[in-house]
Design a protein around this motif. Sequence first.
Motif, PDB file in Angstrom:
ATOM      1  N   ARG A  35     -51.602 -47.424  67.399  1.00 30.47           N
ATOM      2  CA  ARG A  35     -51.211 -46.101  67.019  1.00 30.47           C
ATOM      3  C   ARG A  35     -50.355 -46.314  65.988  1.00 30.47           C
ATOM      4  O   ARG A  35     -50.110 -45.590  64.770  1.00 30.47           O
ATOM      5  CB  ARG A  35     -50.331 -45.394  68.110  1.00 30.47           C
ATOM      6  N   ASP A  36     -49.596 -47.448  65.797  1.00 30.28           N
ATOM      7  CA  ASP A  36     -48.683 -47.647  65.059  1.00 30.28           C
ATOM      8  C   ASP A  36     -49.075 -48.171  63.304  1.00 30.28           C
ATOM      9  O   ASP A  36     -48.681 -47.703  62.220  1.00 30.28           O
ATOM     10  CB  ASP A  36     -47.256 -48.768  65.225  1.00 30.28           C
ATOM     11  N   LEU A  37     -50.214 -49.099  63.490  1.00 26.35           N
ATOM     12  CA  LEU A  37     -50.909 -49.417  62.238  1.00 26.35           C
ATOM     13  C   LEU A  37     -51.881 -48.457  61.667  1.00 26.35           C
ATOM     14  O   LEU A  37     -52.206 -48.671  60.464  1.00 26.35           O
ATOM     15  CB  LEU A  37     -51.422 -50.780  62.573  1.00 26.35           C
ATOM     16  N   ARG A  38     -52.326 -47.635  62.566  1.00 23.02           N
ATOM     17  CA  ARG A  38     -53.247 -46.693  62.034  1.00 23.02           C
ATOM     18  C   ARG A  38     -54.405 -47.363  61.215  1.00 23.02           C
ATOM     19  O   ARG A  38     -54.742 -47.100  60.232  1.00 23.02           O
ATOM     20  CB  ARG A  38     -52.801 -45.668  61.078  1.00 23.02           C
ATOM     21  N   GLY A  39     -55.034 -48.305  61.915  1.00 21.22           N
ATOM     22  CA  GLY A  39     -56.244 -49.096  61.575  1.00 21.22           C
ATOM     23  C   GLY A  39     -57.340 -48.112  61.063  1.00 21.22           C
ATOM     24  O   GLY A  39     -57.528 -47.208  61.361  1.00 21.22           O
ATOM     25  N   ASP A  40     -58.454 -49.136  60.980  1.00 17.18           N
ATOM     26  CA  ASP A  40     -59.803 -48.283  60.422  1.00 17.18           C
ATOM     27  C   ASP A  40     -61.021 -48.649  61.474  1.00 17.18           C
ATOM     28  O   ASP A  40     -61.829 -47.637  61.758  1.00 17.18           O
ATOM     29  CB  ASP A  40     -60.203 -49.000  59.171  1.00 17.18           C
ATOM     30  N   HIS A  41     -61.090 -49.744  62.149  1.00 15.56           N
ATOM     31  CA  HIS A  41     -62.306 -50.129  62.849  1.00 15.56           C
ATOM     32  C   HIS A  41     -61.653 -50.904  64.238  1.00 15.56           C
ATOM     33  O   HIS A  41     -60.493 -51.592  64.171  1.00 15.56           O
ATOM     34  CB  HIS A  41     -63.198 -51.045  62.181  1.00 15.56           C
ATOM     35  N   LEU A  42     -62.557 -50.839  65.160  1.00 14.61           N
ATOM     36  CA  LEU A  42     -62.361 -51.622  66.520  1.00 14.61           C
ATOM     37  C   LEU A  42     -63.601 -52.245  67.139  1.00 14.61           C
ATOM     38  O   LEU A  42     -64.484 -51.641  66.959  1.00 14.61           O
ATOM     39  CB  LEU A  42     -61.786 -50.672  67.578  1.00 14.61           C
ATOM     40  N   PHE A  43     -63.542 -53.620  67.281  1.00 13.40           N
ATOM     41  CA  PHE A  43     -64.408 -54.427  67.824  1.00 13.40           C
ATOM     42  C   PHE A  43     -63.989 -54.407  69.353  1.00 13.40           C
ATOM     43  O   PHE A  43     -63.140 -54.947  69.520  1.00 13.40           O
ATOM     44  CB  PHE A  43     -64.661 -55.638  67.022  1.00 13.40           C
ATOM     45  N   THR A  44     -64.982 -54.080  70.289  1.00 14.00           N
ATOM     46  CA  THR A  44     -64.746 -54.559  71.725  1.00 14.00           C
ATOM     47  C   THR A  44     -65.766 -54.456  72.501  1.00 14.00           C
ATOM     48  O   THR A  44     -67.101 -54.171  71.855  1.00 14.00           O
ATOM     49  CB  THR A  44     -63.513 -53.445  72.104  1.00 14.00           C
ATOM     50  N   THR A  45     -65.705 -54.347  73.838  1.00 12.00           N
ATOM     51  CA  THR A  45     -66.972 -54.261  74.495  1.00 12.00           C
ATOM     52  C   THR A  45     -67.101 -52.626  75.046  1.00 12.00           C
ATOM     53  O   THR A  45     -66.131 -52.141  75.121  1.00 12.00           O
ATOM     54  CB  THR A  45     -67.017 -54.945  75.766  1.00 12.00           C
ATOM     55  N   PRO A  46     -68.137 -52.366  75.461  1.00 13.50           N
ATOM     56  CA  PRO A  46     -68.124 -50.803  75.873  1.00 13.50           C
ATOM     57  C   PRO A  46     -67.345 -50.514  76.953  1.00 13.50           C
ATOM     58  O   PRO A  46     -66.699 -49.409  76.973  1.00 13.50           O
ATOM     59  CB  PRO A  46     -69.722 -50.776  76.078  1.00 13.50           C
ATOM     60  N   SER A  47     -67.264 -51.305  77.773  1.00 13.63           N
ATOM     61  CA  SER A  47     -66.326 -50.986  78.963  1.00 13.63           C
ATOM     62  C   SER A  47     -64.726 -51.168  78.820  1.00 13.63           C
ATOM     63  O   SER A  47     -64.138 -50.235  79.160  1.00 13.63           O
ATOM     64  CB  SER A  47     -66.521 -51.992  80.237  1.00 13.63           C
ATOM     65  N   TYR A  48     -64.660 -51.760  77.722  1.00 14.43           N
ATOM     66  CA  TYR A  48     -62.947 -52.001  77.402  1.00 14.43           C
ATOM     67  C   TYR A  48     -62.923 -50.708  76.495  1.00 14.43           C
ATOM     68  O   TYR A  48     -61.663 -50.228  76.409  1.00 14.43           O
ATOM     69  CB  TYR A  48     -62.747 -53.236  76.625  1.00 14.43           C
ATOM     70  N   ALA A  49     -63.819 -50.359  75.780  1.00 14.93           N
ATOM     71  CA  ALA A  49     -63.559 -48.980  74.819  1.00 14.93           C
ATOM     72  C   ALA A  49     -63.342 -47.614  75.844  1.00 14.93           C
ATOM     73  O   ALA A  49     -62.451 -47.067  75.376  1.00 14.93           O
ATOM     74  CB  ALA A  49     -64.758 -48.767  74.045  1.00 14.93           C
ATOM     75  N   VAL A  50     -63.961 -47.720  76.822  1.00  9.59           N
ATOM     76  CA  VAL A  50     -63.927 -46.760  77.875  1.00  9.59           C
ATOM     77  C   VAL A  50     -62.370 -46.938  78.630  1.00  9.59           C
ATOM     78  O   VAL A  50     -61.520 -45.723  78.539  1.00  9.59           O
ATOM     79  CB  VAL A  50     -64.902 -46.612  78.789  1.00  9.59           C
ATOM     80  N   HIS A  51     -62.271 -48.009  78.866  1.00 10.60           N
ATOM     81  CA  HIS A  51     -60.855 -48.426  79.476  1.00 10.60           C
ATOM     82  C   HIS A  51     -59.582 -47.834  78.645  1.00 10.60           C
ATOM     83  O   HIS A  51     -58.876 -47.203  79.058  1.00 10.60           O
ATOM     84  CB  HIS A  51     -60.662 -49.771  79.999  1.00 10.60           C
ATOM     85  N   LEU A  52     -59.839 -48.271  77.569  1.00 10.06           N
ATOM     86  CA  LEU A  52     -58.756 -48.130  76.535  1.00 10.06           C
ATOM     87  C   LEU A  52     -58.475 -46.427  76.373  1.00 10.06           C
ATOM     88  O   LEU A  52     -57.453 -45.907  76.137  1.00 10.06           O
ATOM     89  CB  LEU A  52     -58.842 -48.743  75.122  1.00 10.06           C
ATOM     90  N   ALA A  53     -59.471 -45.907  76.002  1.00  8.68           N
ATOM     91  CA  ALA A  53     -59.669 -44.328  75.708  1.00  8.68           C
ATOM     92  C   ALA A  53     -59.149 -43.773  76.978  1.00  8.68           C
ATOM     93  O   ALA A  53     -58.142 -42.758  76.854  1.00  8.68           O
ATOM     94  CB  ALA A  53     -61.148 -43.937  75.618  1.00  8.68           C
ATOM     95  N   GLU A  54     -59.477 -44.102  78.331  1.00 12.90           N
ATOM     96  CA  GLU A  54     -58.736 -43.377  79.479  1.00 12.90           C
ATOM     97  C   GLU A  54     -57.355 -43.614  79.619  1.00 12.90           C
ATOM     98  O   GLU A  54     -56.719 -42.623  80.008  1.00 12.90           O
ATOM     99  CB  GLU A  54     -59.559 -43.918  80.617  1.00 12.90           C
ATOM    100  N   LEU A  55     -56.925 -44.897  79.144  1.00 17.34           N
ATOM    101  CA  LEU A  55     -55.800 -45.172  79.368  1.00 17.34           C
ATOM    102  C   LEU A  55     -54.758 -44.523  78.311  1.00 17.34           C
ATOM    103  O   LEU A  55     -53.586 -43.934  78.498  1.00 17.34           O
ATOM    104  CB  LEU A  55     -55.207 -46.876  79.122  1.00 17.34           C
ATOM    105  N   ALA A  56     -55.407 -44.103  77.042  1.00 16.11           N
ATOM    106  CA  ALA A  56     -54.726 -43.532  76.176  1.00 16.11           C
ATOM    107  C   ALA A  56     -54.535 -41.841  76.651  1.00 16.11           C
ATOM    108  O   ALA A  56     -53.333 -41.474  76.264  1.00 16.11           O
ATOM    109  CB  ALA A  56     -55.508 -43.507  74.879  1.00 16.11           C
ATOM    110  N   ALA A  57     -55.537 -41.446  77.100  1.00 17.62           N
ATOM    111  CA  ALA A  57     -55.328 -40.110  77.715  1.00 17.62           C
ATOM    112  C   ALA A  57     -54.319 -40.245  78.516  1.00 17.62           C
ATOM    113  O   ALA A  57     -53.528 -39.211  78.681  1.00 17.62           O
ATOM    114  CB  ALA A  57     -56.613 -39.591  78.390  1.00 17.62           C
ATOM    115  N   ASP A  58     -54.344 -40.956  79.617  1.00 17.60           N
ATOM    116  CA  ASP A  58     -53.526 -40.867  80.803  1.00 17.60           C
ATOM    117  C   ASP A  58     -51.913 -41.066  80.127  1.00 17.60           C
ATOM    118  O   ASP A  58     -50.827 -40.598  81.087  1.00 17.60           O
ATOM    119  CB  ASP A  58     -53.389 -42.081  81.684  1.00 17.60           C
ATOM    120  N   SER A  59     -51.766 -41.865  79.092  1.00 16.23           N
ATOM    121  CA  SER A  59     -50.476 -42.144  78.465  1.00 16.23           C
ATOM    122  C   SER A  59     -49.926 -40.997  77.296  1.00 16.23           C
ATOM    123  O   SER A  59     -48.979 -41.244  76.870  1.00 16.23           O
ATOM    124  CB  SER A  59     -50.559 -43.470  77.761  1.00 16.23           C
TER     125      SER A  59
END
Length: 420
Positions: free
Chosen positions: A193-217
């Motif tokens: 959120r602070d850096l406002r970057g362009d791209h993300l490399f990760t695994t499918p499951s961690y992409a879901v986890h990060l998105a769900e955590l963002a919604a909860d936060s």
Amino acid sequence: ETPCGLSVRAGLQPGLSGGLTMSFLREKFFAPASRLHQIVSHAYYWNPFYREKLSKAGVGPDQIHRAEDVSLLPFTDREELEGDPWILLSVPKNQLVQAHLSTGTTGRPPLYILFDWEDLYARGLMPLVAEAPRARLLGIEEGEIVFSALPYEVSVTGLAIHRALQDGIGACVVPVGKGGFYADPLKTLKLMRDLRGDHLFTTPSYAVHLAELAADSGIAIQGEIGLRSLWLIGELCSQALRRRIEDLWQCPAFLYYGSLECGPVGLECLMQDGYHVASSFVHVEIVPVEDIPRADSEHTVGEIAVTVLWRHASPLLGFRTGDLGRWDRSPCRCGIPGPRLHLLGRKEDLLEFGETPRFVLELEEVLLGLPGVSPWYRLKPEARSLRVLLPELRQGDPGSLRELIRDEIGRCFRVNCSVE
């Protein structure tokens, strides 16, 4: 001639004809045939394991020049390499600068892969520093900010992607890691959120986890993070799961196929319809396997075998990956010529239930195509039925969802299904 990056062994249709050149990240690398001969010669003269293996098969380096010649090479099975960290060593040990072992997620003993300096910073970056930057499939430009939410410890993935983006392209890489004490996912989201970057490399499951955590936060992904693309690597991902991830992150998600043993194997283009093979890095074959269901009436599924063309410290010839796939020979709408590789999973990902074995990806496509089904599912195949386990619903009617899943699984796979 078939290109060095593609071939099919006996039992499948021969490869496409014509002077075909595959693109991986950038066009025009170097003569692939000479690379093939060079790596086989290097393995033969510098590695006792391969010298004995090739000698027993009656094959010498002078017989291997073109893609068709690879069929003369004996396959390398994973079992042959397990238990000996130095079996692939093909340079003086004092020239090694990095070593990794496989993650062991399949329950098998790990394999060790070794690198010398040129593996990492000369041959390993060749496609990224070659000419014609317009052909880069990654779509990542010099100076852009890329978050790498991949493991950096032991596994080669995080460091390999980091090196390719930073040293090969000139992007600014932010190594946020994938969980762990210093890689807390909430800290990762705040950093994104602070850096406002362009791209993300990760695994499918961690992409879901990060998105769900963002919604909860209370972090708005589109308004506060605003990525341009995601690259998913390291796990199987159905089209349905990809669509879920794209909806969560509000940007396109692309698949990257690689492994510790083989390095980069293929990338998707904008069409998201199969992998364009990294033909300057690897030679890919499809090996027919008995008792594996066809993807359809026209495409035969086999095991993916890879010859690594760039790594000298620990070469691999005809390595049977355990991954199952098929060629797609229809023209790609992106304009890059040649067949594309479709990955279907590993041999152990075939579930035995009902009349015909099914790939996990087939079931995931159906399940995640239904509204309200969590991506955190678990499958338990039984003799004539299938059990689907899901987390407790936060909202909605569990009874209606159970009925929807039972009906759809029964319709698609003709098997009884229970949902818990």
